[in-house]
Design an enzyme around this catalytic site. Structure first.
Site, PDB file in Angstrom:
ATOM      1  N   ILE A   1      -4.526  -7.486  -0.459  1.00 58.83           N
ATOM      2  CA  ILE A   1      -3.801  -8.723  -0.712  1.00 58.83           C
ATOM      3  C   ILE A   1      -4.275  -9.838   0.222  1.00 58.83           C
ATOM      4  CG2 ILE A   1      -1.525  -9.834  -0.741  1.00 58.83           C
ATOM      5  CD1 ILE A   1      -1.791  -7.770  -2.922  1.00 58.83           C
TER       6      ILE A   1
ATOM      7  N   GLY B   1      13.588 -12.797  -7.770  1.00 58.50           N
ATOM      8  CA  GLY B   1      14.831 -13.411  -7.301  1.00 58.50           C
ATOM      9  C   GLY B   1      15.822 -12.418  -6.746  1.00 58.50           C
TER      10      GLY B   1
ATOM     11  N   CYS C   1       0.829  -1.191   0.000  1.00 60.87           N
ATOM     12  CA  CYS C   1       0.000   0.000   0.000  1.00 60.87           C
ATOM     13  C   CYS C   1       0.872   1.252   0.000  1.00 60.87           C
ATOM     14  CB  CYS C   1      -0.895   0.011   1.239  1.00 60.87           C
ATOM     15  SG  CYS C   1      -1.787  -1.533   1.523  1.00 60.87           S
TER      16      CYS C   1
ATOM     17  N   ARG D   1      -4.961   1.533  -0.162  1.00 61.30           N
ATOM     18  CA  ARG D   1      -4.879   0.079   0.022  1.00 61.30           C
ATOM     19  C   ARG D   1      -4.846  -0.698  -1.284  1.00 61.30           C
ATOM     20  NH1 ARG D   1      -9.007  -4.321   2.983  1.00 61.30           N
ATOM     21  NH2 ARG D   1      -7.405  -5.955   3.086  1.00 61.30           N
TER      22      ARG D   1
ATOM     23  N   ASN E   1       2.230  -0.570   5.456  1.00 61.94           N
ATOM     24  CA  ASN E   1       2.538  -0.936   4.073  1.00 61.94           C
ATOM     25  C   ASN E   1       3.420  -2.169   4.089  1.00 61.94           C
ATOM     26  OD1 ASN E   1       3.271  -1.026   1.333  1.00 61.94           O
ATOM     27  ND2 ASN E   1       4.914   0.458   1.631  1.00 61.94           N
ATOM     28  N   GLY E   2       2.988  -3.231   3.401  1.00 64.03           N
ATOM     29  CA  GLY E   2       3.826  -4.418   3.317  1.00 64.03           C
ATOM     30  C   GLY E   2       3.119  -5.678   3.769  1.00 64.03           C
ATOM     31  N   GLU E   3       3.928  -6.651   4.150  1.00 62.54           N
ATOM     32  CA  GLU E   3       3.411  -7.939   4.595  1.00 62.54           C
ATOM     33  C   GLU E   3       4.263  -8.458   5.750  1.00 62.54           C
ATOM     34  OE1 GLU E   3       0.746  -9.030   3.228  1.00 62.54           O
ATOM     35  OE2 GLU E   3       0.674  -8.148   1.215  1.00 62.54           O
TER      36      GLU E   3
END
Length: 616
Positions: free
Chosen positions: A52, A364, A2, A49, A74-76
Site C-alpha cells: 500500500i 463509514g 497484510c 504483504r 499489519n495495518g497502517e
C-alpha cells in the site's frame, strides 16, 4: 494491510510456508519469512504483504531496523510522517518511505509507550534481540485482528486463527466459545473457538519474555466510560471542531501509493466520508455501492443520489444470487471461526468487485456507535420507562402479552420480566430467546459489562459505549476485516479514528441525539455539503434477504443441512427446541432466520474443522 505470523515453536520451512499460504489472500504481493536463532531460541517471523505504501521490495517484511529490531506489521499508521519528522530531528536514519520503519524507530525512542504516538489500525510484533523479548500491540478499536497461542513456554501469533491451527496438534475446540457464539453470533474477545488460542484485546499491548516464557498484557487506551472528560464548549463550537477532526482523518486515509475509493451506501456516515474525500482529494473519487434485486433491500438509488451530487465516479455492484450462494459455501475459509453476521456476505461481494478498481476503500463504520445512531438506542430509552414499575406489575403485563398470537408481542413479554433496562439491552444483543442454548455457561458474563452497568452516564451513553467495546469490536470490525481481506482490499474507517471516538464520547447527549434526531451533530456537519432532503428516509440495514431465501429458494438446503442427525452433532443446543424454531420459520409464524444462519455457519465450520479435535 497484510497478514502476520510468528512462532517460537520448531516448524520446518515447508510448514511455515503452509501456514502463510493458508491466509495468502490477506497479502498476495509478497510472502516472506525469516528464521532467527539466538542462544536457545528458535524464532520464525512470517508475512503476507499487500503493498500500500512504499511499494518497493525494500519495505517487504519481516523487516529489520538497526540490525536488532525485527518486525511483522499489519495495518497502517496514518501519522507516520509526523512521527518520522520528529525522529529525524533526534538523529534516526531511514532508508524507506514506509510506516513500518517509522514504527521500529518509534519503539527504539519511546519503548513500549510508542503505541501512544500511533494514529492508525494495526497489529504488530517486534522481536528485540538485545532484550530477548517480543513486544506487540493491537489498535485501540480492534480494527486489525491478533490471535496468539501461549503454553507457558512457547508463543505463536497470527492475523487469523487458521495459520496457528495448521500443524498444531494440541488444540481442543472450546464448548464455552460455541455457547457464546450461539448467543452473540461471534466469539467475544479474548476467547477463540479453540481453548488454547486467544485474541489480544483491542487497545492492549503485550510482552513475551523469551528467556522465562512469561507473557503479559496491558491496556494502553480506553473510552472515557466514567465521564471524566466532558466537553465544555457550545454546540456550534463542537460542530466546527468535529468538522476539522473529520477532515483530518479522511485526508490521512486517502494517502496511499495505490488507487483509493470509498464505500458509499447512501447513508449518513458513508456519505459524510465520501463528501469530505471529494473536498480533500485532488483527483476524482471513485465510490462503490451494492444493488440488491430483492424488494425492500435495494438502497442503491440513494447512494446514486449522493454520488451525483458529489460528482464521484460511482460504481454500482449488483448482488447476484448465485454469487452470494458461492460465498456462503466458502464462508468459513475466510472467517476462520464461527461468525454469523449475515451482512458479511454483501460485504464480501462489495469488496470482491471494488478490488477490481482500487486497493484501498474508505468506509463509514463507527458513526452509529459513537454518535447514537441505531434505532435500538431509541427503543431502549422508550422502553426504560416500564422499568420504573414494580416487577410484579410488569409480570402481570407480560403474562397477558404472552397470550398474544404475534411473535413480537411475545418478545416484549419476555423483556418485561427482566430486572432492569441494562439486562434488557444485554439480552437484545445476545438474543431475547436463548432457551434453545443448552449450556452451563453464562453467556452474558463478559468483562465489557462494566461499560453498561454503572451510574456515571445516562442510558444512551452507556449502551453507546457498550456497543463500541462489544458489537463494534466483536462483530463489525471482524466482518469488515475478513470480508475485505478475503479479496486483498484494504478498508479504512475515518470515523474509527480514536480522536473521533474520544471527541464523540465527550459530547453531551443532546449534541448527538436531540428532539428525535439521531447522530444530530454528524448530520449537521454532513448537511453543510450534501442536501438534507436526500436523507429524509428510514435508516436501512445492510443484509441479504435470508428470511425469504430460507423459506423458499434455500429451503431444501436448510432442511438437509439442519436435519435431525446434523442437529444432534452440534454442541450446546436443545435439538427439539431448535427443530420447533426451524418449523416456525418455515410456516411463517416467526422469523427465525438469524438462528438458522447461526447454525448453518457453525455446522459448516465444524464440518471443515471439527475432525480430529475434541470439544472441551
Amino acid at each position: 494491510m497484510c497478514g502476520i505470523y510468528g512462532t517460537t515453536l520448531n516448524y520446518n520451512e515447508q510448514q511455515v510456508k503452509d501456514k502463510l499460504k493458508r491466509t495468502a489472500f490477506r497479502g498476495p504481493d509478497k510472502m516472506g519469512w525469516q528464521f532467527y536463532k539466538h542462544e536457545n531460541h528458535n524464532i520464525t517471523f512470517g508475512h503476507n504483504r499487500l503493498s500500500i505504501i512504499d511499494l518497493d521490495p525494500r519495505s517487504d517484511q519481516p523487516f529489520t531496523y538497526y540490525d536488532h529490531i525485527h518486525i511483522v506489521f499489519n495495518g497502517e499508521v496514518y501519522n507516520f510522517k509526523a512521527i518520522k519528522e520528529t525522529l529525524v530531528k533526534k538523529g534516526y536514519k531511514f532508508t524507506t518511505t514506509s510506516d513500518t520503519e517509522v514504527l521500529c524507530a518509534a519503539y527504539l525512542e519511546y519503548g513500549q509507550d510508542c503505541v501512544d504516538h500511533f494514529d492508525g489500525m494495526f497489529a504488530f510484533v517486534i522481536y528485540d534481540e538485545k532484550k530477548q523479548l517480543f513486544f506487540g500491540a493491537r489498535d485501540r478499536l480492534g480494527k486489525k485482528p491478533f490471535y496468539y497461542y501461549h503454553n507457558g513456554k512457547n508463543f505463536e501469533f497470527a492475523s487469523q486463527i487458521s495459520s496457528i491451527q495448521m500443524h498444531m496438534d494440541d488444540l481442543t475446540i472450546s464448548e464455552k466459545a460455541i455457547a457464546y457464539y450461539l448467543a452473540w453470533g461471534n466469539i467475544p474477545d479474548p476467547q477463540s473457538i479453540f481453548n488454547e488460542i486467544k485474541k489480544l484485546k483491542a487497545g492492549h499491548k503485550f510482552t513475551f519474555d523469551l528467556n522465562t516464557g512469561k507473557f503479559e498484557t496491558e491496556a494502553y487506551w480506553d473510552i472515557d466510560y466514567k465521564n471524566e472528560r466532558p466537553y465544555q464548549g457550545s454546540y456550534e463550537d463542537a460542530k466546527k471542531e468535529l468538522d476539522g477532526i473529520l477532515r483530518e482523518t479522511v485526508s490521512a486515509r486517502l494517502f496511499a501509493d495505490v488507487p483509493v475509493g470509498v464505500f458509499l451506501s447512501g447513508g449518513v456516515d458513508s456519505s459524510l466520508v465520501a463528501s469530505m474525500a471529494t473536498q480533500t482529494s485532488s483527483t476524482k473519487i471513485k465510490t462503490f455501492s451494492v444493488k440488491f434485486n430483492e424488494k425492500g433491500f435495494d438502497e442503491s438509488k440513494y447512494a446514486q443520489q449522493v454520488a451525483d451530487h458529489l460528482q464521484t465516479d460511482h460504481n454500482v455492484i449488483e448482488c447476484n444470487y448465485d454469487e452470494g450462494i458461492d460465498l456462503i459455501q466458502d464462508f468459513c475459509h475466510y472467517y476462520d471461526e464461527p461468525f454469523s453476521d449475515s451482512s458479511a456476505i454483501p460485504s464480501m461481494l462489495l469488496a470482491k468487485h471494488t478490488k477490481k478498481q482500487v486497493t484501498v476503500a474508505l468506509s463509514g463504520d463507527g458513526g452509529d456507535e459513537s454518535f447514537i445512531g441505531y434505532h435500538r438506542y431509541n427503543w431502549a430509552k422508550k422502553g426504560s420507562i416500564f422499568y420504573k414499575l414494580p416487577l410484579s406489575v410488569r409480570k402481570v403485563g407480560a403474562s397477558i402479552l404472552e397470550l398474544a398470537p404475534h411473535y413480537k408481542l411475545k418478545v416484549i413479554s419476555k423483556a418485561l420480566r427482566y430486572k432492569d433496562e441494562n439486562e434488557v439491552y444485554l439480552s437484545a444483543m445476545t438474543g431475547v430467546d436463548k432457551s434453545y442454548i443448552n449450556t452451563p455457561y453464562d453467556t452474558n458474563d463478559i468483562d465489557e459489562l462494566k461499560y453498561l452497568v454503572h451510574e456515571n452516564k445516562n442510558l444512551y451513553e452507556r449502551i453507546s459505549d457498550f456497543d463500541t467495546k462489544t458489537y463494534l469490536n466483536f462483530d463489525i470490525n471482524t466482518k469488515v476485516d475478513r470480508a475485505t481481506m478475503a479479496f486483498s482490499l484494504e478498508a479504512r474507517a475515518p470515523l474509527l479514528d480514536h480522536r473521533v471516538v474520544d471527541f464523540a464520547n465527550s459530547l453531551p447527549t443532546e449534541f448527538k441525539f436531540h428532539n428525535g434526531v439521531m447522530k444530530r451533530i454528524l448530520k449537521d456537519v454532513l448537511y453543510e455539503s450534501v442536501p438534507k432532503h436526500i436523507f429524509d428516509r428510514p435508516k436501512a440495514g445492510f443484509t441479504m434477504p435470508f428470511s425469504r431465501w430460507f423459506k423458499e429458494d434455500l429451503k431444501d438446503y436448510v432442511l438437509s443441512e439442519l436435519d435431525d442427525k446434523s442437529l444432534k452433532d452440534i454442541p450446546c443446543i436443545d435439538v427439539e427446541k431448535v427443530q420447533f424454531r426451524i418449523k416456525q420459520h418455515m410456516d411463517g409464524t416467526w422469523d427465525r432466520y438469524p438462528l438458522i444462519w447461526n447454525l448453518l455457519v457453525l455446522k459448516q465450520w465444524l464440518n471443515n474443522n471439527g475432525k480430529g479435535y475434541s470439544i472441551k
